[in-house]
Design a protein around this motif. Structure first.
Motif, mmCIF file in Angstrom:
data_model
loop_
_atom_site.group_PDB
_atom_site.id
_atom_site.type_symbol
_atom_site.label_atom_id
_atom_site.label_comp_id
_atom_site.label_asym_id
_atom_site.label_seq_id
_atom_site.Cartn_x
_atom_site.Cartn_y
_atom_site.Cartn_z
ATOM 1 N N SER A 148 64.469 49.965 92.813
ATOM 2 C CA SER A 148 65.859 49.967 93.263
ATOM 3 C C SER A 148 66.745 49.497 92.127
ATOM 4 C CB SER A 148 66.031 49.036 94.486
ATOM 5 O OG SER A 148 65.764 47.691 94.095
ATOM 6 N N ALA A 149 68.042 49.537 92.368
ATOM 7 C CA ALA A 149 68.994 49.139 91.338
ATOM 8 C C ALA A 149 69.215 47.642 91.293
ATOM 9 C CB ALA A 149 70.330 49.844 91.576
ATOM 10 N N GLU A 150 68.465 46.882 92.096
ATOM 11 C CA GLU A 150 68.634 45.437 92.104
ATOM 12 C C GLU A 150 68.117 44.826 90.803
ATOM 13 O OE1 GLU A 150 66.574 44.090 95.472
ATOM 14 O OE2 GLU A 150 67.875 45.088 96.929
ATOM 15 N N ILE A 151 68.747 43.754 90.385
ATOM 16 C CA ILE A 151 68.356 43.086 89.145
ATOM 17 C C ILE A 151 67.097 42.265 89.399
ATOM 18 C CG2 ILE A 151 69.066 41.400 87.403
ATOM 19 C CD1 ILE A 151 71.917 42.215 87.850
ATOM 20 N N TRP A 152 66.114 42.389 88.518
ATOM 21 C CA TRP A 152 64.868 41.663 88.659
ATOM 22 C C TRP A 152 64.984 40.285 88.021
ATOM 23 C CZ3 TRP A 152 65.748 46.172 86.130
ATOM 24 C CH2 TRP A 152 65.827 46.087 84.732
ATOM 25 N N ASN A 153 63.902 39.547 88.047
ATOM 26 C CA ASN A 153 63.871 38.198 87.480
ATOM 27 C C ASN A 153 63.751 38.291 85.962
ATOM 28 O OD1 ASN A 153 63.667 35.518 86.956
ATOM 29 N ND2 ASN A 153 61.641 35.231 87.914
ATOM 30 N N LEU A 154 64.820 37.917 85.244
ATOM 31 C CA LEU A 154 64.827 38.038 83.788
ATOM 32 C C LEU A 154 64.131 36.878 83.091
ATOM 33 C CD1 LEU A 154 68.448 39.328 83.163
ATOM 34 C CD2 LEU A 154 66.331 40.604 82.944
ATOM 35 N N LYS A 155 63.688 35.870 83.831
ATOM 36 C CA LYS A 155 63.042 34.731 83.189
ATOM 37 C C LYS A 155 61.714 35.115 82.555
ATOM 38 C CE LYS A 155 65.210 31.233 86.146
ATOM 39 N NZ LYS A 155 65.000 30.126 87.089
ATOM 40 N N GLN A 156 61.106 36.167 83.038
ATOM 41 C CA GLN A 156 59.830 36.605 82.482
ATOM 42 C C GLN A 156 60.005 37.543 81.293
ATOM 43 O OE1 GLN A 156 57.756 38.371 85.766
ATOM 44 N NE2 GLN A 156 57.560 36.449 86.898
ATOM 45 N N ILE A 157 61.250 37.877 80.967
ATOM 46 C CA ILE A 157 61.533 38.789 79.861
ATOM 47 C C ILE A 157 62.271 38.013 78.769
ATOM 48 C CG2 ILE A 157 62.647 40.948 79.196
ATOM 49 C CD1 ILE A 157 62.587 41.740 82.148
ATOM 50 N N SER A 158 61.842 38.189 77.524
ATOM 51 C CA SER A 158 62.469 37.491 76.400
ATOM 52 C C SER A 158 62.541 38.427 75.202
ATOM 53 C CB SER A 158 61.687 36.226 76.041
ATOM 54 O OG SER A 158 60.416 36.571 75.515
ATOM 55 N N LEU A 159 63.172 37.939 74.136
ATOM 56 C CA LEU A 159 63.282 38.724 72.912
ATOM 57 C C LEU A 159 61.938 38.904 72.219
ATOM 58 C CD1 LEU A 159 66.587 37.383 71.316
ATOM 59 C CD2 LEU A 159 66.197 39.580 72.410
ATOM 60 N N LYS A 160 60.947 38.103 72.592
ATOM 61 C CA LYS A 160 59.619 38.249 71.992
ATOM 62 C C LYS A 160 59.074 39.654 72.195
ATOM 63 C CE LYS A 160 54.926 36.354 72.227
ATOM 64 N NZ LYS A 160 54.292 37.646 72.498
ATOM 65 N N MET A 161 59.380 40.238 73.340
ATOM 66 C CA MET A 161 58.908 41.586 73.642
ATOM 67 C C MET A 161 59.437 42.590 72.614
ATOM 68 S SD MET A 161 59.482 43.609 77.220
ATOM 69 C CE MET A 161 61.276 43.507 77.050
ATOM 70 N N PHE A 162 60.662 42.415 72.171
ATOM 71 C CA PHE A 162 61.261 43.333 71.204
ATOM 72 C C PHE A 162 60.801 42.999 69.782
ATOM 73 C CE2 PHE A 162 64.007 43.246 74.877
ATOM 74 C CZ PHE A 162 64.323 44.578 75.079
ATOM 75 N N ARG A 163 60.656 41.716 69.467
ATOM 76 C CA ARG A 163 60.264 41.309 68.121
ATOM 77 C C ARG A 163 58.823 41.690 67.811
ATOM 78 N NH1 ARG A 163 63.196 35.459 68.889
ATOM 79 N NH2 ARG A 163 65.291 36.106 68.192
ATOM 80 N N ASP A 164 57.973 41.709 68.826
ATOM 81 C CA ASP A 164 56.581 42.092 68.585
ATOM 82 C C ASP A 164 56.459 43.528 68.133
ATOM 83 O OD1 ASP A 164 55.696 39.585 69.221
ATOM 84 O OD2 ASP A 164 55.184 40.066 71.291
ATOM 85 N N GLU A 165 57.377 44.384 68.551
ATOM 86 C CA GLU A 165 57.340 45.798 68.177
ATOM 87 C C GLU A 165 58.018 46.072 66.835
ATOM 88 O OE1 GLU A 165 55.708 48.068 69.875
ATOM 89 O OE2 GLU A 165 55.134 46.653 71.444
ATOM 90 N N TYR A 166 58.886 45.182 66.379
ATOM 91 C CA TYR A 166 59.645 45.387 65.148
ATOM 92 C C TYR A 166 58.699 45.391 63.951
ATOM 93 C CZ TYR A 166 63.110 44.487 61.489
ATOM 94 O OH TYR A 166 63.887 44.568 60.365
ATOM 95 N N PRO A 167 58.894 46.228 62.927
ATOM 96 C CA PRO A 167 59.970 47.222 62.787
ATOM 97 C C PRO A 167 59.535 48.649 63.139
ATOM 98 C CG PRO A 167 58.951 46.872 60.666
ATOM 99 C CD PRO A 167 58.180 46.029 61.648
ATOM 100 N N ARG A 168 58.247 48.853 63.452
ATOM 101 C CA ARG A 168 57.767 50.216 63.719
ATOM 102 C C ARG A 168 57.654 50.420 65.220
ATOM 103 N NH1 ARG A 168 52.850 51.095 59.332
ATOM 104 N NH2 ARG A 168 53.847 50.051 57.575
ATOM 105 N N TYR A 169 58.667 51.039 65.761
ATOM 106 C CA TYR A 169 58.678 51.302 67.198
ATOM 107 C C TYR A 169 57.971 52.628 67.490
ATOM 108 C CZ TYR A 169 62.316 47.718 67.098
ATOM 109 O OH TYR A 169 63.012 46.557 66.906
ATOM 110 N N LEU A 170 57.479 52.731 68.716
ATOM 111 C CA LEU A 170 56.844 53.976 69.142
ATOM 112 C C LEU A 170 57.889 55.073 69.268
ATOM 113 C CD1 LEU A 170 54.490 52.603 71.966
ATOM 114 C CD2 LEU A 170 53.873 53.133 69.606
ATOM 115 N N THR A 171 57.444 56.299 69.203
ATOM 116 C CA THR A 171 58.319 57.423 69.521
ATOM 117 C C THR A 171 58.275 57.678 71.014
ATOM 118 O OG1 THR A 171 56.579 59.057 69.194
ATOM 119 C CG2 THR A 171 57.865 58.417 67.255
ATOM 120 N N ILE A 172 59.226 58.418 71.517
ATOM 121 C CA ILE A 172 59.273 58.688 72.943
ATOM 122 C C ILE A 172 58.064 59.506 73.378
ATOM 123 C CG2 ILE A 172 60.705 60.726 72.605
ATOM 124 C CD1 ILE A 172 60.704 58.251 75.593
#
Length: 800
Positions: A687-711
């Motif tokens: 649904s369009a409801e906002i989930w719990n953001l406490k389990q999401i952090s910038l670590k998720m994005f930094r772990d992928e940097y700098p080579r991100y997957l393609t779609i």
């Protein structure tokens, strides 16, 4: 084939505009594209580029006719490549970043600053150690090579078999060059050359593929060693700048994508703007290690490299440069048997110029030498430009590149051996300029002075021209050497090998500078102020300045390398004159190669007299947008069909405009890489409801940097495509925007100063109407030639 829309921009772009053809190429209607319309000159029908004065006077009249598209040929200077993406130096102040800043507090800030100093310390240490490995390996291998050569020459003089040492020299040149060229051509082409243009582009904000990878560093180090040992007209100093940049980029990230290892440290530095600062320090440390010039390294990074600077960064870069110089000094001094003496501050040791001095009446002579250096430098750049274009068009296969490098190595050996054989330049033994003096056809107690220049490393040859007493070399020998080595260095730079340009330019300039001093000595025979070594130094500076067009940093580098600060004024006068004269004819060698590569480099200042061009004329539109709450299916479809790297996030209810188009209120900006990470980690719900953001952090994005997957590598099921993603916590809710009526200079300054990747264009009601990216601005380039200046609009090609 990309077609231009009514604003001169192609519709399909990766990060910015992309196209194929150059609208400035003369076509049958004699039209050029400028801004939103096409213009044809009312005066000279053969003119292609718009002269600044003509534009300012309003003599250009609009012609509502589309420009005929031409095929772009490799080697064109007025084409930008669509393959280059931009780095994102702007900080994404989304909900996750703000939450991290609130929770970690001041203790984390102190820890982060201490980690920065530690990283710069490691950058200086490792860069110096790599320089030591390169220098010691080259010295040992060169010593074996030239001792072997001396043995065969001395033996074959009496036995009349000089073809044997000639073949030995050719083979000893070709063997290492084959190895180095093969690695560059087949393993890592990015390691070719000095790497300074690539580092300059990276610090400007352009993502150069594979420029800071460990594999590139390995090929660069091995390639430099093989190129110098192979007798090519190259140096090992320039590639140290690229090596330092790779070291800095690797250490600061705490992981290696090449070895697939993540040490789990320094994760908070895994952002483009943080990585940029470390690379600036690595480049400076490379200069400091190469020349023993820590202050010159800082100034080089400021003048030629870094596009963004602040006071704290200056301190850290200077610290890395000092550490690099000290570490290299300790290691090399110990290696040479002088532990604690610290007499080897850099790879290039000019020797001491303690007695060097000048008189006031010599300043005009130094200015004249600057003029000569500027003329020769511009000639060098022009010849090398023509050779580079020929290589781009004709020598495209990898095996052909290797073969060219091998041919140049064999030709270099042949040229040196012929000069040694035909030129009679014998000098008495005693103060030998080389460790392996070759007698050749000289008498007993003499050595061949030409062989002393050719058959040793180029750095040693530079020192001999600087410090040999008057009369050590015949003017004919030095003149012939200058002509041959000048042409040989023109041919060598641009080969598929790792090589530097500094030493060949210094050696060439030292040769004609010594001739200049010898000429003054013949005019003023009894003058004690005429010192050939002094004029060799000025000639070396003039030649290098005329080629690379550096002023401040090169002056300080030469002052630190010679250890004589009193000679700063002559060097500065010479370098400024060489730059002015050279700029009259063409650009510096690095800028020429950057333009040939089609890199969208942004200059320091916007194009002059361009206030009549507005944001709505240069922006890309129509814009692909996402709603604040978007379906996974549409996100996947857009990422698969579009090549954009940034997407405006808008309110879901469009407003119809009078022109038939619909615009939506601008809410923020989200990047392709962020969307890829969200899809990879299944950050969506039913649904369009906002989930719990406490389990999401910038670590998720930094772990992928700098080579991100393609779609294409992201697996999303058909059921998951029915889900939605709330983009508001992840998007940048406060990106920089500009009004559609803003002028090109205003857009340029905002984009350039802040290091942006995307700049949204909005109308009076904050509705997004377009996007300005790097290539939209880089395609407006100012050209200067022989006192004339103009503004040209480049084309974006996806086939370069």
């Amino acid at each position: 084939m990309a077609l231009f829309n009514n604003h001169g921009n192609p519709r399909n772009r990766s990060d910015s505009s992309s196209g194929e053809e150059d609208p400035l190429i003369k076509n049958q209607n004699n039209i050029i594209s400028y801004g939103a319309q096409e213009y044809s000159p009312s005066g000279d029908p053969t003119s292609i580029n718009a002269d600044i004065e003509t534009l300012a006077s309003g003599k250009w009249q609009p012609r509502k006719r589309r420009c005929a598209l031409e095929t772009v040929e490799p080697g064109s200077l007025n084409v930008l490549s669509a393959k280059f993406e931009s780095l994102d130096y702007d900080i994404c102040e989304n909900h996750l970043l703000l939450e991290e800043e609130r929770t970690k507090g001041y203790k984390f800030i102190v820890k982060k600053n201490l980690a920065r100093w530690l990283i710069f310390l490691l950058i200086g240490l490792l860069t110096a150690l790599i320089a030591c490995v390169i220098d010691i390996t080259i010295e040992e291998l060169s010593s074996i090579k030239y001792k072997f050569l001396k043995k065969y020459v001395d033996q074959c003089i009496s036995e009349n078999c000089l073809y044997i040492p000639y073949l030995v020299l050719v083979i000893s040149n070709m063997g290492p060059v084959v190895i180095g060229s093969f690695l560059v051509a087949y393993v890592e082409p990015t390691a070719a050359g000095s790497g300074i243009p690539q580092v300059k582009c990276y610090l400007n904000g352009v993502k150069i593929p594979r420029v800071v990878r460990i594999k590139t560093l390995f090929v660069k180090v091995v390639g430099v060693i093989t190129s110098v040992v192979g007798g090519l007209a190259v140096g090992k100093e320039g590639p140290m700048i690229h090596s330092g940049a790779v070291v800095a980029a690797g250490i600061s990230q705490g992981k290696s994508s090449t070895f697939r290892r993540d040490l789990g440290i320094f994760k908070y530095f895994r952002e483009d703007h943080e990585k940029r600062d470390f690379v600036s320090g690595g480049a400076a440390a490379g200069v400091a290690a190469a020349f023993g010039a820590p202050v010159g390294g800082v100034l080089f990074s400021l003048e030629e490299g870094a596009s963004f600077w602040n006071q704290s960064l200056t301190w850290r870069i200077f610290f890395a440069s000092i550490v690099s110089t000290f570490t290299l000094n300790v290691v090399l001094s110990t290696y040479h048997g002088h532990p604690g003496d610290l007499s080897y501050a850099g790879l290039l040791n000019f020797g001491k110029f303690e007695s060097i001095s000048y008189d006031l009446f010599e300043l005009p002579a130094f200015v004249i030498m600057g003029v000569i250096g500027g003329l020769l430098g511009s000639l060098f750049n022009h010849i090398n430009y023509k050779l580079t274009v020929f290589r781009m068009r004709k020598i495209r296969a990898r095996w052909m590149r290797v073969m060219e490098a091998v041919i140049v190595a064999a030709f270099s050996a042949t040229l040196g051996f012929m000069m040694m054989y035909f030129l009679n330049d014998c000098k008495p033994l005693g103060e030998d300029p080389t460790n392996n003096p070759i007698q050749m056809y000289c008498g007993d107690g003499e050595y061949n002075a030409v062989a002393a220049i050719w058959f040793q490393t180029p750095e040693a040859s530079v020192r001999s021209l600087f410090h040999d007493p008057p009369g050590s070399h015949k003017d004919v020998s030095v003149g012939v050497f200058f002509i041959f080595y000048f042409l040989l260095s023109c041919w060598t730079y641009g080969l598929s090998v790792s090589s530097g340009l500094f030493i060949p330019s210094l050696l060439t300039g030292a040769a004609w500078g010594r001739l200049f001093g010898s000429g003054l000595a013949s005019v003023f025979p009894n003058s004690d102020w005429v010192d050939p070594g002094k004029y060799a130094l000025v000639g070396a500076a003039a030649q290098l300045g005329g080629v690379v067009r550096m002023t401040i940093s090169l002056t300080v580098i030469l002052i630190e390398a010679t250890g004589n600060i009193t000679f700063g004024l002559p060097l500065m006068l010479t370098l400024i004159t060489a730059k002015w004269i050279g700029d009259f004819f063409n650009e510096g060698i690095y800028d020429i190669h950057i333009q040939l590569s089609g890199v969208p480099l942004l200059p320091w200042e916007p194009p002059p007299l361009s206030y009549n061009i507005y944001a709505n004329e240069i922006m890309s539109h129509p814009v692909v947008t996402f709603n604040t709450v978007e379906s996974v299916r549409r996100i996947v479809d857009v990422l698969e069909t579009e090549t954009y790297n940034g997407f405006p996030v808008v309110d879901p209810h469009p407003k119809e405009q009078g022109d038939g188009e619909s615009y939506q209120t601008f809410r923020g900006m989200i990047l392709r890489s962020q969307l890829i990470v969200l899809l990879t980690n299944k950050i969506f719900n039913e649904s369009a409801e906002i989930w719990n953001l406490k389990q999401i952090s910038l670590k998720m994005f930094r772990d992928e940097y700098p080579r991100y997957l393609t779609i294409q590598e992201v697996n999303v099921t058909d059921e998951e495509k029915r889900y939605t993603i709330d983009l508001r916590p992840f998007m940048n809710p406060s990106p920089y925007t500009v009004q559609h009526s803003a002028s090109l200079p205003r857009v340029f300054r905002l984009f350039r100063a802040l290091g942006l990747r995307h700049l949204a264009v909005v109308n009076d009601t904050n509705e997004v109407t377009g996007i300005v990216t790097r290539k939209d601005l880089a395609r407006f380039r100012v050209w200067r030639h022989r006192g004339r200046m103009g503004l040209e609009e480049l084309v974006i090609s996806d086939r370069m």
